[in-house]
Scaffold this motif. Structure first.
Motif, PDB file in Angstrom:
ATOM      1  N   VAL A   1       5.637   6.321   6.380  1.00 24.52           N
ATOM      2  CA  VAL A   1       6.983   6.453   5.832  1.00 24.52           C
ATOM      3  C   VAL A   1       7.350   5.300   4.892  1.00 24.52           C
ATOM      4  O   VAL A   1       8.224   5.443   4.047  1.00 24.52           O
ATOM      5  CB  VAL A   1       8.016   6.598   6.984  1.00 24.52           C
ATOM      6  CG1 VAL A   1       8.221   5.264   7.680  1.00 24.52           C
ATOM      7  CG2 VAL A   1       9.311   7.174   6.495  1.00 24.52           C
ATOM      8  N   ASN A   2       6.672   4.174   5.003  1.00 21.91           N
ATOM      9  CA  ASN A   2       6.946   3.043   4.112  1.00 21.91           C
ATOM     10  C   ASN A   2       6.774   3.407   2.645  1.00 21.91           C
ATOM     11  O   ASN A   2       7.436   2.855   1.777  1.00 21.91           O
ATOM     12  CB  ASN A   2       6.051   1.843   4.447  1.00 21.91           C
ATOM     13  CG  ASN A   2       6.750   0.846   5.349  1.00 21.91           C
ATOM     14  OD1 ASN A   2       7.923   0.575   5.183  1.00 21.91           O
ATOM     15  ND2 ASN A   2       6.020   0.336   6.317  1.00 21.91           N
ATOM     16  N   SER A   3       5.870   4.357   2.371  1.00 17.60           N
ATOM     17  CA  SER A   3       5.651   4.767   0.984  1.00 17.60           C
ATOM     18  C   SER A   3       6.849   5.536   0.428  1.00 17.60           C
ATOM     19  O   SER A   3       6.998   5.679  -0.772  1.00 17.60           O
ATOM     20  CB  SER A   3       4.389   5.620   0.872  1.00 17.60           C
ATOM     21  OG  SER A   3       4.515   6.809   1.620  1.00 17.60           O
ATOM     22  N   ILE A   4       7.724   6.003   1.315  1.00 18.86           N
ATOM     23  CA  ILE A   4       8.920   6.745   0.900  1.00 18.86           C
ATOM     24  C   ILE A   4      10.154   5.855   0.905  1.00 18.86           C
ATOM     25  O   ILE A   4      10.941   5.863  -0.030  1.00 18.86           O
ATOM     26  CB  ILE A   4       9.159   7.952   1.835  1.00 18.86           C
ATOM     27  CG1 ILE A   4       7.979   8.917   1.767  1.00 18.86           C
ATOM     28  CG2 ILE A   4      10.466   8.664   1.487  1.00 18.86           C
ATOM     29  CD1 ILE A   4       8.017   9.991   2.827  1.00 18.86           C
ATOM     30  N   ILE A   5      10.326   5.076   1.965  1.00 17.98           N
ATOM     31  CA  ILE A   5      11.609   4.376   2.130  1.00 17.98           C
ATOM     32  C   ILE A   5      11.667   3.003   1.477  1.00 17.98           C
ATOM     33  O   ILE A   5      12.752   2.505   1.212  1.00 17.98           O
ATOM     34  CB  ILE A   5      12.019   4.266   3.619  1.00 17.98           C
ATOM     35  CG1 ILE A   5      11.023   3.441   4.427  1.00 17.98           C
ATOM     36  CG2 ILE A   5      12.193   5.635   4.235  1.00 17.98           C
ATOM     37  CD1 ILE A   5      11.494   3.126   5.825  1.00 17.98           C
ATOM     38  N   HIS A   6      10.554   2.372   1.234  1.00 20.41           N
ATOM     39  CA  HIS A   6      10.572   1.060   0.583  1.00 20.41           C
ATOM     40  C   HIS A   6       9.897   1.174  -0.777  1.00 20.41           C
ATOM     41  O   HIS A   6       8.693   1.346  -0.868  1.00 20.41           O
ATOM     42  CB  HIS A   6       9.871   0.003   1.442  1.00 20.41           C
ATOM     43  CG  HIS A   6      10.562  -0.277   2.727  1.00 20.41           C
ATOM     44  ND1 HIS A   6      11.831  -0.794   2.790  1.00 20.41           N
ATOM     45  CD2 HIS A   6      10.174  -0.092   4.011  1.00 20.41           C
ATOM     46  CE1 HIS A   6      12.190  -0.922   4.057  1.00 20.41           C
ATOM     47  NE2 HIS A   6      11.207  -0.501   4.816  1.00 20.41           N
ATOM     48  N   LYS A   7      10.693   1.079  -1.806  1.00 15.47           N
ATOM     49  CA  LYS A   7      10.182   1.283  -3.163  1.00 15.47           C
ATOM     50  C   LYS A   7       9.359   0.092  -3.665  1.00 15.47           C
ATOM     51  O   LYS A   7       8.510   0.237  -4.511  1.00 15.47           O
ATOM     52  CB  LYS A   7      11.337   1.540  -4.144  1.00 15.47           C
ATOM     53  CG  LYS A   7      12.280   2.655  -3.728  1.00 15.47           C
ATOM     54  CD  LYS A   7      11.575   3.982  -3.628  1.00 15.47           C
ATOM     55  CE  LYS A   7      12.572   5.082  -3.273  1.00 15.47           C
ATOM     56  NZ  LYS A   7      11.951   6.285  -2.816  1.00 15.47           N
ATOM     57  N   LYS A   8       9.656  -1.087  -3.140  1.00 16.22           N
ATOM     58  CA  LYS A   8       8.908  -2.259  -3.574  1.00 16.22           C
ATOM     59  C   LYS A   8       8.830  -3.277  -2.445  1.00 16.22           C
ATOM     60  O   LYS A   8       9.592  -3.216  -1.482  1.00 16.22           O
ATOM     61  CB  LYS A   8       9.558  -2.885  -4.812  1.00 16.22           C
ATOM     62  CG  LYS A   8      10.982  -3.326  -4.617  1.00 16.22           C
ATOM     63  CD  LYS A   8      11.590  -3.781  -5.934  1.00 16.22           C
ATOM     64  CE  LYS A   8      13.053  -4.114  -5.753  1.00 16.22           C
ATOM     65  NZ  LYS A   8      13.699  -4.488  -6.981  1.00 16.22           N
TER      66      LYS A   8
ATOM     67  N   PHE B   1       0.837  -1.201   0.000  1.00 11.45           N
ATOM     68  CA  PHE B   1       0.000   0.000   0.000  1.00 11.45           C
ATOM     69  C   PHE B   1       0.873   1.253   0.000  1.00 11.45           C
ATOM     70  O   PHE B   1       2.046   1.211   0.357  1.00 11.45           O
ATOM     71  CB  PHE B   1      -0.940  -0.011   1.205  1.00 11.45           C
ATOM     72  CG  PHE B   1      -1.778  -1.253   1.264  1.00 11.45           C
ATOM     73  CD1 PHE B   1      -2.836  -1.429   0.385  1.00 11.45           C
ATOM     74  CD2 PHE B   1      -1.488  -2.254   2.174  1.00 11.45           C
ATOM     75  CE1 PHE B   1      -3.601  -2.590   0.421  1.00 11.45           C
ATOM     76  CE2 PHE B   1      -2.240  -3.418   2.224  1.00 11.45           C
ATOM     77  CZ  PHE B   1      -3.301  -3.578   1.333  1.00 11.45           C
ATOM     78  N   ARG B   2       0.335   2.370  -0.399  1.00 12.53           N
ATOM     79  CA  ARG B   2       1.061   3.633  -0.464  1.00 12.53           C
ATOM     80  C   ARG B   2       0.299   4.702   0.314  1.00 12.53           C
ATOM     81  O   ARG B   2      -0.124   5.716  -0.225  1.00 12.53           O
ATOM     82  CB  ARG B   2       1.255   4.070  -1.930  1.00 12.53           C
ATOM     83  CG  ARG B   2       2.200   3.189  -2.712  1.00 12.53           C
ATOM     84  CD  ARG B   2       3.655   3.453  -2.285  1.00 12.53           C
ATOM     85  NE  ARG B   2       4.602   2.554  -2.918  1.00 12.53           N
ATOM     86  CZ  ARG B   2       5.202   1.542  -2.318  1.00 12.53           C
ATOM     87  NH1 ARG B   2       4.916   1.265  -1.076  1.00 12.53           N
ATOM     88  NH2 ARG B   2       6.069   0.794  -2.941  1.00 12.53           N
TER      89      ARG B   2
END
Length: 199
Positions: A183-190, A177-178
């Motif tokens: 912060v996961n939407s920024i630091i983990h691209k996939k 999810f984004r």
């Protein structure tokens, strides 16, 4: 990630100690007491590390800057690294650190240790790093004899996670999810998932 980075440092041939200052659960935000800061600085004096790495969350940036300056006074030759969420999303504010790691530090920390061992110069910012092969990331370490926990104005080597009714398992990184607030939407691209045998 701190427990994983400990294993990476050991695998790179370094001696590694980990100090959990205040709480080993990163979702708790409690103010560090003056006595806990003194215990931390005293423990560093005993260990005499060549490299000191802080995992920095944004709410603690001001405190970690102050702590970094105090560490420099007592260990002026130590290399101070900042990694974690705050340096990843706001590296320009991390002026107190000698070295900044953005993103996942497992690959970069091994390179830094090797450079220090060989007497090579270090970069100020190693840029964003994300592990391609999640299978190469080791499992977190629990209950290690070189772990120190500073909380409630005292030091312990009893890993509180071993007494916890909850036990974390490292199965992968990222989120499908984004969410704009996360912060996961920024630091983990996939999303990267480990295979069952390596969990």
């Amino acid at each position: 990630a701190t427990r994983i980075l400990h294993k990476v440092a050991l695998d790179a041939g370094a001696e590694s100690s980990v100090i959990f200052l205040k709480d080993c659960d990163t979702n708790h935000f409690r103010k560090i007491t003056d006595n806990e800061e003194k215990l931390f600085l005293s423990l560093l004096q005993d260990i005499q590390p060549d490299i000191i790495s802080f995992t920095v969350l944004s709410p603690f940036t001001e405190f970690v800057s102050k702590l970094t300056n105090n560490v420099r006074k007592s260990l002026p030759n130590a290399i101070i690294i900042w990694g974690g969420i705050h340096p990843t999303i706001s590296p320009e504010t991390c002026t107190a650190a000698d070295v900044i790691i953005q993103g996942e530090g497992e690959k970069v920390i091994g390179e830094i240790i090797e450079s220090v061992q060989k007497g090579l110069p270090l970069q100020k910012n190693y840029g964003y790093s994300e592990i391609e092969d999640i299978e190469k990331v080791p499992s977190p370490v629990y209950g290690d004899k070189s772990f120190f926990f500073i909380d409630n104005d005292s030091i312990s080597q009893n890993d509180p996670l071993l007494q916890s009714p909850n036990y974390g398992v490292f199965t992968g990184r990222g989120c499908p999810f984004r969410c704009s607030f996360c912060v996961n939407s920024i630091i983990h691209k996939k999303v990267r998932i480990k295979k069952v045998p390596s969990v």
